[in-house]
Design a protein around this motif. Structure first.
Motif, PDB file in Angstrom:
ATOM      1  N   ILE A  11      -8.656 -41.752  32.668  1.00 48.69           N
ATOM      2  CA  ILE A  11      -7.738 -42.369  31.717  1.00 48.69           C
ATOM      3  C   ILE A  11      -7.517 -43.823  32.120  1.00 48.69           C
ATOM      4  N   ARG A  12      -7.169 -44.670  31.144  1.00 50.14           N
ATOM      5  CA  ARG A  12      -6.989 -46.109  31.399  1.00 50.14           C
ATOM      6  C   ARG A  12      -5.639 -46.421  32.018  1.00 50.14           C
ATOM      7  N   ASP A  13      -4.611 -45.719  31.570  1.00 49.87           N
ATOM      8  CA  ASP A  13      -3.250 -46.041  31.980  1.00 49.87           C
ATOM      9  C   ASP A  13      -2.785 -45.124  33.110  1.00 49.87           C
ATOM     10  N   ASP A  14      -1.523 -45.258  33.497  1.00 51.03           N
ATOM     11  CA  ASP A  14      -0.958 -44.429  34.563  1.00 51.03           C
ATOM     12  C   ASP A  14      -0.720 -42.995  34.125  1.00 51.03           C
ATOM     13  N   MET A  15      -0.558 -42.785  32.805  1.00 53.41           N
ATOM     14  CA  MET A  15      -0.310 -41.440  32.304  1.00 53.41           C
ATOM     15  C   MET A  15      -0.903 -41.282  30.914  1.00 53.41           C
ATOM     16  N   ILE A  16      -1.022 -40.015  30.499  1.00 50.67           N
ATOM     17  CA  ILE A  16      -1.479 -39.671  29.157  1.00 50.67           C
ATOM     18  C   ILE A  16      -0.679 -38.454  28.721  1.00 50.67           C
ATOM     19  N   ARG A  17      -0.396 -38.360  27.452  1.00 43.32           N
ATOM     20  CA  ARG A  17       0.335 -37.205  26.938  1.00 43.32           C
ATOM     21  C   ARG A  17      -0.636 -36.042  26.729  1.00 43.32           C
ATOM     22  N   LEU A  18      -0.120 -34.834  26.865  1.00 42.87           N
ATOM     23  CA  LEU A  18      -0.952 -33.635  26.819  1.00 42.87           C
ATOM     24  C   LEU A  18      -1.777 -33.555  25.537  1.00 42.87           C
ATOM     25  N   GLY A  19      -1.168 -33.765  24.394  1.00 49.50           N
ATOM     26  CA  GLY A  19      -1.902 -33.692  23.124  1.00 49.50           C
ATOM     27  C   GLY A  19      -3.069 -34.661  23.081  1.00 49.50           C
ATOM     28  N   GLN A  20      -2.851 -35.881  23.573  1.00 47.57           N
ATOM     29  CA  GLN A  20      -3.912 -36.883  23.611  1.00 47.57           C
ATOM     30  C   GLN A  20      -5.021 -36.466  24.570  1.00 47.57           C
ATOM     31  N   ALA A  21      -4.638 -35.923  25.716  1.00 48.36           N
ATOM     32  CA  ALA A  21      -5.624 -35.506  26.713  1.00 48.36           C
ATOM     33  C   ALA A  21      -6.504 -34.376  26.181  1.00 48.36           C
ATOM     34  N   LEU A  22      -5.905 -33.447  25.457  1.00 46.99           N
ATOM     35  CA  LEU A  22      -6.687 -32.346  24.888  1.00 46.99           C
ATOM     36  C   LEU A  22      -7.757 -32.867  23.941  1.00 46.99           C
ATOM     37  N   LYS A  23      -7.399 -33.847  23.129  1.00 46.77           N
ATOM     38  CA  LYS A  23      -8.368 -34.433  22.199  1.00 46.77           C
ATOM     39  C   LYS A  23      -9.429 -35.226  22.953  1.00 46.77           C
ATOM     40  N   GLU A  29      -9.882 -30.205  18.597  1.00 45.96           N
ATOM     41  CA  GLU A  29     -10.573 -31.031  17.613  1.00 45.96           C
ATOM     42  C   GLU A  29      -9.722 -32.205  17.145  1.00 45.96           C
ATOM     43  N   ASP A  30      -8.424 -31.954  16.979  1.00 39.33           N
ATOM     44  CA  ASP A  30      -7.519 -32.989  16.480  1.00 39.33           C
ATOM     45  C   ASP A  30      -6.100 -32.654  16.909  1.00 39.33           C
ATOM     46  N   GLY A  31      -5.157 -33.433  16.445  1.00 39.88           N
ATOM     47  CA  GLY A  31      -3.768 -33.227  16.836  1.00 39.88           C
ATOM     48  C   GLY A  31      -3.206 -31.896  16.380  1.00 39.88           C
ATOM     49  N   ILE A  32      -3.616 -31.452  15.204  1.00 37.94           N
ATOM     50  CA  ILE A  32      -3.137 -30.164  14.688  1.00 37.94           C
ATOM     51  C   ILE A  32      -3.653 -29.020  15.559  1.00 37.94           C
ATOM     52  N   ASP A  33      -4.919 -29.098  15.929  1.00 33.92           N
ATOM     53  CA  ASP A  33      -5.515 -28.078  16.794  1.00 33.92           C
ATOM     54  C   ASP A  33      -4.815 -28.067  18.159  1.00 33.92           C
ATOM     55  N   ALA A  34      -4.554 -29.258  18.704  1.00 30.53           N
ATOM     56  CA  ALA A  34      -3.863 -29.360  19.991  1.00 30.53           C
ATOM     57  C   ALA A  34      -2.474 -28.731  19.903  1.00 30.53           C
ATOM     58  N   GLU A  36      -1.392 -26.407  17.848  1.00 29.63           N
ATOM     59  CA  GLU A  36      -1.490 -24.948  17.731  1.00 29.63           C
ATOM     60  C   GLU A  36      -1.844 -24.295  19.065  1.00 29.63           C
ATOM     61  N   LEU A  37      -2.778 -24.890  19.806  1.00 25.44           N
ATOM     62  CA  LEU A  37      -3.142 -24.344  21.121  1.00 25.44           C
ATOM     63  C   LEU A  37      -1.925 -24.297  22.039  1.00 25.44           C
ATOM     64  N   ILE A  38      -1.142 -25.386  22.031  1.00 22.64           N
ATOM     65  CA  ILE A  38       0.040 -25.462  22.894  1.00 22.64           C
ATOM     66  C   ILE A  38       1.102 -24.472  22.443  1.00 22.64           C
ATOM     67  N   GLU A  39       1.384 -24.437  21.133  1.00 25.73           N
ATOM     68  CA  GLU A  39       2.424 -23.542  20.613  1.00 25.73           C
ATOM     69  C   GLU A  39       2.095 -22.073  20.849  1.00 25.73           C
ATOM     70  N   ASN A  40       0.813 -21.735  20.871  1.00 27.75           N
ATOM     71  CA  ASN A  40       0.398 -20.346  21.046  1.00 27.75           C
ATOM     72  C   ASN A  40       0.209 -19.958  22.514  1.00 27.75           C
ATOM     73  N   GLY A  41       0.534 -20.863  23.429  1.00 32.10           N
ATOM     74  CA  GLY A  41       0.498 -20.544  24.856  1.00 32.10           C
ATOM     75  C   GLY A  41      -0.882 -20.516  25.469  1.00 32.10           C
ATOM     76  N   PHE A  42      -1.853 -21.221  24.856  1.00 30.41           N
ATOM     77  CA  PHE A  42      -3.220 -21.226  25.373  1.00 30.41           C
ATOM     78  C   PHE A  42      -3.498 -22.369  26.340  1.00 30.41           C
ATOM     79  N   VAL A  43      -2.497 -23.216  26.607  1.00 30.75           N
ATOM     80  CA  VAL A  43      -2.707 -24.393  27.447  1.00 30.75           C
ATOM     81  C   VAL A  43      -1.897 -24.266  28.731  1.00 30.75           C
ATOM     82  N   LYS A  44      -2.585 -24.453  29.860  1.00 31.26           N
ATOM     83  CA  LYS A  44      -1.915 -24.462  31.152  1.00 31.26           C
ATOM     84  C   LYS A  44      -2.050 -25.850  31.756  1.00 31.26           C
TER      85      LYS A  44
END
Length: 76
Positions: A11-23, A29-34, A36-44
């Motif tokens: 990553i370029r900066d000191d931090m990145i947000r989870l949704g951005q990192a997933l993409k 695939e996109d923000g909506i997919d990210a 849904e993955l997070i809301e459904n508990g598929f992301v650790k």
């Protein structure tokens, strides 16, 4: 490298947000997919289920989705 070894995600900066990192890592695939993955508990993050799309990730943090793991790395 085995399939369990995390791939580095520079990553370029000191931090990145989870949704951005997933993409960026092609784990979503996109923000909506990210969202849904997070809301459904598929992301650790660092081995624990994460429910906040805006979670800040820093160098060394790991993200796991569907058996794929990436590690946040400094992009220089």
């Amino acid at each position: 490298m085995s399939s369990t070894d995390p791939q580095d995600l520079p990553i370029r900066d000191d931090m990145i947000r989870l949704g951005q990192a997933l993409k960026l890592a092609n784990l979503a695939e996109d923000g909506i997919d990210a969202k849904e993955l997070i809301e459904n508990g598929f992301v650790k993050v660092n081995g624990e289920i994460e429910e906040r799309r805006g979670r800040q990730l820093h160098t060394g943090d790991t993200i796991e989705v569907n058996g794929q793991t990436v590690r946040i790395a400094s992009g220089g």
